[in-house]
Design a protein around this motif. Structure first.
Motif, PDB file in Angstrom:
ATOM      1  N   GLY A 145       0.794  -1.209   0.000  1.00 22.06           N
ATOM      2  CA  GLY A 145       0.000   0.000   0.000  1.00 22.06           C
ATOM      3  C   GLY A 145       0.834   1.271   0.000  1.00 22.06           C
ATOM      4  N   VAL A 146       0.316   2.301  -0.633  1.00 21.97           N
ATOM      5  CA  VAL A 146       0.995   3.594  -0.674  1.00 21.97           C
ATOM      6  C   VAL A 146       0.070   4.685  -0.162  1.00 21.97           C
ATOM      7  N   ASN A 178       3.905   2.758   5.444  1.00 18.95           N
ATOM      8  CA  ASN A 178       4.660   2.656   6.684  1.00 18.95           C
ATOM      9  C   ASN A 178       5.733   3.736   6.749  1.00 18.95           C
ATOM     10  N   ASN A 179       6.429   3.952   5.635  1.00 13.97           N
ATOM     11  CA  ASN A 179       7.474   4.973   5.559  1.00 13.97           C
ATOM     12  C   ASN A 179       6.900   6.353   5.838  1.00 13.97           C
ATOM     13  N   ASN A 180       5.793   6.682   5.187  1.00 17.21           N
ATOM     14  CA  ASN A 180       5.189   8.014   5.307  1.00 17.21           C
ATOM     15  C   ASN A 180       4.746   8.307   6.734  1.00 17.21           C
ATOM     16  N   ARG A 181       4.185   7.326   7.389  1.00 12.62           N
ATOM     17  CA  ARG A 181       3.561   7.562   8.693  1.00 12.62           C
ATOM     18  C   ARG A 181       4.523   7.412   9.867  1.00 12.62           C
ATOM     19  N   GLN A 182       5.674   6.824   9.610  1.00  6.82           N
ATOM     20  CA  GLN A 182       6.609   6.603  10.709  1.00  6.82           C
ATOM     21  C   GLN A 182       7.946   7.320  10.478  1.00  6.82           C
ATOM     22  N   ALA A 183       8.853   6.726   9.736  1.00 10.43           N
ATOM     23  CA  ALA A 183      10.192   7.312   9.603  1.00 10.43           C
ATOM     24  C   ALA A 183      10.144   8.706   8.976  1.00 10.43           C
TER      25      ALA A 183
END
Length: 334
Positions: A145-146, A178-183
């Motif tokens: 997902g993106v 996951n990248n967008n919302r965390q790191a």
């Protein structure tokens, strides 16, 4: 004491009125973005040019930033897009921003509209051609997902209209959720914290990298929106002459340590002319991540209580008048 009590009461009333106006105008700009997004941009911002936002670039010179992004064969179909608080080098070929430039400082972030809320109304940028546009539907059903990932963060928006502008798809990439919302969210927050305690202007250059040949690049949706393999954020503070960069894979990951400009160039093969002349100092990792933005400089002169109250009232009056004007303009274009 009676004078100070009047000042407190007046400040409270003005602050309450301004907050109410901001809420209304934020809603109005969201409506404009949904129904007539072209009205979010002034005449200069509607051009394929950085004429209307040179002030956002170091030395007021966009060529020193984007000059090395050459397109002699015209295959990338670059487009120059200005918004109130950020500039975008956009590619009609990839249907994504390639580079986004912002200029912020502690004063501008501290003066941003109180209670400024996300509009969360994404829209196709009307300044891009139909054959070079991403659509909201392109971001759906991707596996993995993106998100529609901001390059100029909504959290950096300074006004209601500026907030609405950050949700243009010309400012979005297909970003691993996951990248967008965390790191990536942590990186954006840490950069804002640094700016809040820094002196002078800070320039933020956020861009994408496609490390594969075109046949191997993931393309999403009917409009074939390219998904970057890596994302970078290069930060440069003029007053402190400090620079650092983050380079992250567009995948679930941890926040990497910041790297100096020279290492950024080695990794990305991208150079920026405004940094080539003199190498700025490297900002140490702990300077970025372990500071207190509420820290008070004890060496500064302390204002009298009365001066502080007067300053509060003047600021609130300014915000109050600004929001009346913004509400009028929003209703006029609605």
């Amino acid at each position: 004491m009676k004078f100070q009590s009047y000042l407190i009461a007046a400040s409270f009333l003005l602050s309450f009125s301004a907050s109410a106006k901001e809420s209304v105008s934020n809603s109005e700009y969201g409506g404009i973005a949904k129904k007539q997004p072209i009205a979010l941009y002034n005449s200069k911002q509607k051009k394929d040019s950085f004429e209307g936002c040179q002030n956002l670039f170091p030395n007021n010179n966009s060529d020193e930033v984007t000059g090395l992004f050459t397109d002699h064969a015209g295959i990338w179909k670059f487009r120059k897009l200005c918004s109130d608080n950020f500039a975008v080098l956009y590619s009609d070929r990839t249907k994504t921003p390639i580079l986004v430039v912002e200029k912020l400082n502690a004063i501008s972030l501290n003066k941003r509209s109180k209670g400024l809320a996300r509009t969360d109304i994404f829209y196709t940028d009307p300044r891009t051609p139909s054959n070079g546009q991403a659509k909201i539907s392109d971001f759906k059903n991707a596996n993995p997902g993106v998100d529609k990932g901001h390059l100029a963060p909504a959290g950096n928006a300074l006004t209601e209209k500026g907030m609405a502008q950050t949700f243009a798809l010309s400012n979005m990439i297909p970003q691993d959720s996951n990248n967008n919302r965390q790191a990536w969210n942590k990186i954006e927050t840490d950069v804002r914290k640094y700016i809040l305690r820094s002196k002078g202007d800070t320039y933020i250059l956020t861009g994408v990298l496609f490390d594969q040949n075109e046949q191997s690049i993931v393309k999403l949706g009917k409009n074939q929106v390219w998904k970057p393999t890596r994302i970078f954020k290069l930060v440069y503070n003029t007053a402190e002459n400090k620079s650092w960069a983050y380079i992250v894979n567009n995948a679930p990951t941890q926040v990497p340590p910041p790297v100096p400009y020279s290492q950024f160039v080695n990794s990305t093969k991208i150079k920026f002319n405004f940094l080539e002349a003199g190498q700025p100092q490297v900002l140490e990792t702990n300077e970025v991540l372990t500071h207190d933005p509420t820290r008070i400089d004890q060496n500064k002169d302390t204002d009298t209580l009365q001066d502080k109250f007067l300053s509060i009232i003047l600021n609130n009056i300014t915000e109050f008048l600004k929001n009346i004007i913004q509400t009028f303009l929003a209703k006029f274009f609605h």
